[in-house]
Design a protein around this motif. Structure first.
Motif, PDB file in Angstrom:
ATOM      1  N   ARG A  71       0.790  -1.232   0.000  1.00  0.00           N
ATOM      2  CA  ARG A  71       0.000   0.000   0.000  1.00  0.00           C
ATOM      3  C   ARG A  71       0.821   1.281   0.000  1.00  0.00           C
ATOM      4  NH1 ARG A  71      -5.315  -1.046   0.233  1.00  0.00           N
ATOM      5  NH2 ARG A  71      -5.962  -2.992   1.215  1.00  0.00           N
ATOM      6  N   GLY A  72       2.129   1.191  -0.100  1.00  0.00           N
ATOM      7  CA  GLY A  72       2.953   2.394  -0.157  1.00  0.00           C
ATOM      8  C   GLY A  72       3.411   2.856   1.213  1.00  0.00           C
ATOM      9  N   VAL A  73       4.281   3.843   1.206  1.00  0.00           N
ATOM     10  CA  VAL A  73       4.902   4.341   2.425  1.00  0.00           C
ATOM     11  C   VAL A  73       3.858   4.862   3.410  1.00  0.00           C
ATOM     12  CG1 VAL A  73       6.544   6.014   3.351  1.00  0.00           C
ATOM     13  CG2 VAL A  73       7.012   4.900   1.175  1.00  0.00           C
ATOM     14  N   ASP A  74       2.862   5.584   2.905  1.00  0.00           N
ATOM     15  CA  ASP A  74       1.850   6.141   3.805  1.00  0.00           C
ATOM     16  C   ASP A  74       0.679   5.194   4.047  1.00  0.00           C
ATOM     17  OD1 ASP A  74       0.485   6.263   1.405  1.00  0.00           O
ATOM     18  OD2 ASP A  74       0.177   8.437   1.452  1.00  0.00           O
ATOM     19  N   ASP A 150      13.565  -2.203   0.480  1.00  0.00           N
ATOM     20  CA  ASP A 150      12.992  -2.528   1.774  1.00  0.00           C
ATOM     21  C   ASP A 150      11.716  -1.737   2.029  1.00  0.00           C
ATOM     22  OD1 ASP A 150      14.861  -4.403   2.486  1.00  0.00           O
ATOM     23  OD2 ASP A 150      16.189  -2.937   3.404  1.00  0.00           O
ATOM     24  N   LYS A 151      11.468  -0.718   1.194  1.00  0.00           N
ATOM     25  CA  LYS A 151      10.279   0.101   1.354  1.00  0.00           C
ATOM     26  C   LYS A 151       9.171  -0.438   0.462  1.00  0.00           C
ATOM     27  CE  LYS A 151      12.580   3.830   0.386  1.00  0.00           C
ATOM     28  NZ  LYS A 151      12.884   5.199   0.032  1.00  0.00           N
ATOM     29  N   PRO A 152       7.926  -0.341   0.907  1.00  0.00           N
ATOM     30  CA  PRO A 152       6.817  -0.745   0.047  1.00  0.00           C
ATOM     31  C   PRO A 152       6.789   0.105  -1.216  1.00  0.00           C
ATOM     32  CG  PRO A 152       6.073  -0.426   2.308  1.00  0.00           C
ATOM     33  CD  PRO A 152       7.480   0.095   2.223  1.00  0.00           C
ATOM     34  N   VAL A 153       6.366  -0.495  -2.303  1.00  0.00           N
ATOM     35  CA  VAL A 153       6.240   0.213  -3.574  1.00  0.00           C
ATOM     36  C   VAL A 153       4.781   0.565  -3.771  1.00  0.00           C
ATOM     37  CG1 VAL A 153       6.509   0.005  -6.066  1.00  0.00           C
ATOM     38  CG2 VAL A 153       8.166  -1.060  -4.556  1.00  0.00           C
TER      39      VAL A 153
END
Length: 154
Positions: A71-74, A150-153
């Motif tokens: 779902r992304g960073v936020d 490592d971060k969601p896309v």
């Protein structure tokens, strides 16, 4: 007599089927609708990045791709259309004769059981028997198979 030939190219499979098909006896030829590493690799190479991420996350999660990684960073990115892109790629692969029509969807959405009316996806599940196949395909496509980030896309 039953003969099983595994892990051959789709082109060779069609040639063998055509050769056997020329026989006028009771020989039956069927092409299985199961995922192989080669088929999974073709699928991965035909997917947009966000749809391919679903499969990669499921592989890295041993069959589970949690929505929070997708779902992304936020945490607000929509998951709509991502699994639809996989369905369309499977259809394109059947039309191109990379595999037979009727190939099963490798992922299935799992919804929040506490919120059945909204059908909010909590993640995607891949059958345990498909994980090694898709893991090998991810390694072929991505190299070492490590997560690209490592971060969601989103």
């Amino acid at each position: 007599m039953r003969i099983i030939i595994e892990d051959v190219s789709e082109e060779l499979t069609r040639e063998i089927a055509a050769l056997i098909g020329r026989r006028q006896d009771s020989t039956k030829v069927s092409i299985d609708a199961e995922w192989s590493v080669a088929r999974a690799e073709l699928l991965l190479r035909d997917l947009p990045a966000v749809a391919g991420q679903l499969i990669r996350e499921a592989v890295h999660g041993d069959g589970w791709a949690p929505a929070e990684r997708l779902r992304g960073v936020d945490g607000t990115a929509s998951l709509r259309g991502r699994s639809g892109a996989i369905t369309k790629a499977i259809t394109r692969g059947a039309v191109a004769q990379h595999w037979p029509s009727g190939m099963p969807q490798p992922l299935h959405a799992q919804y929040d059981p506490d919120r059945p009316s909204t059908q909010r996806t909590i993640g995607y599940r891949m059958a345990a028997e498909l994980v090694p196949t898709f893991r090998a395909a991810v390694m072929r496509v991505d190299g070492d198979g490590s997560r690209p980030t490592d971060k969601p896309v989103s």
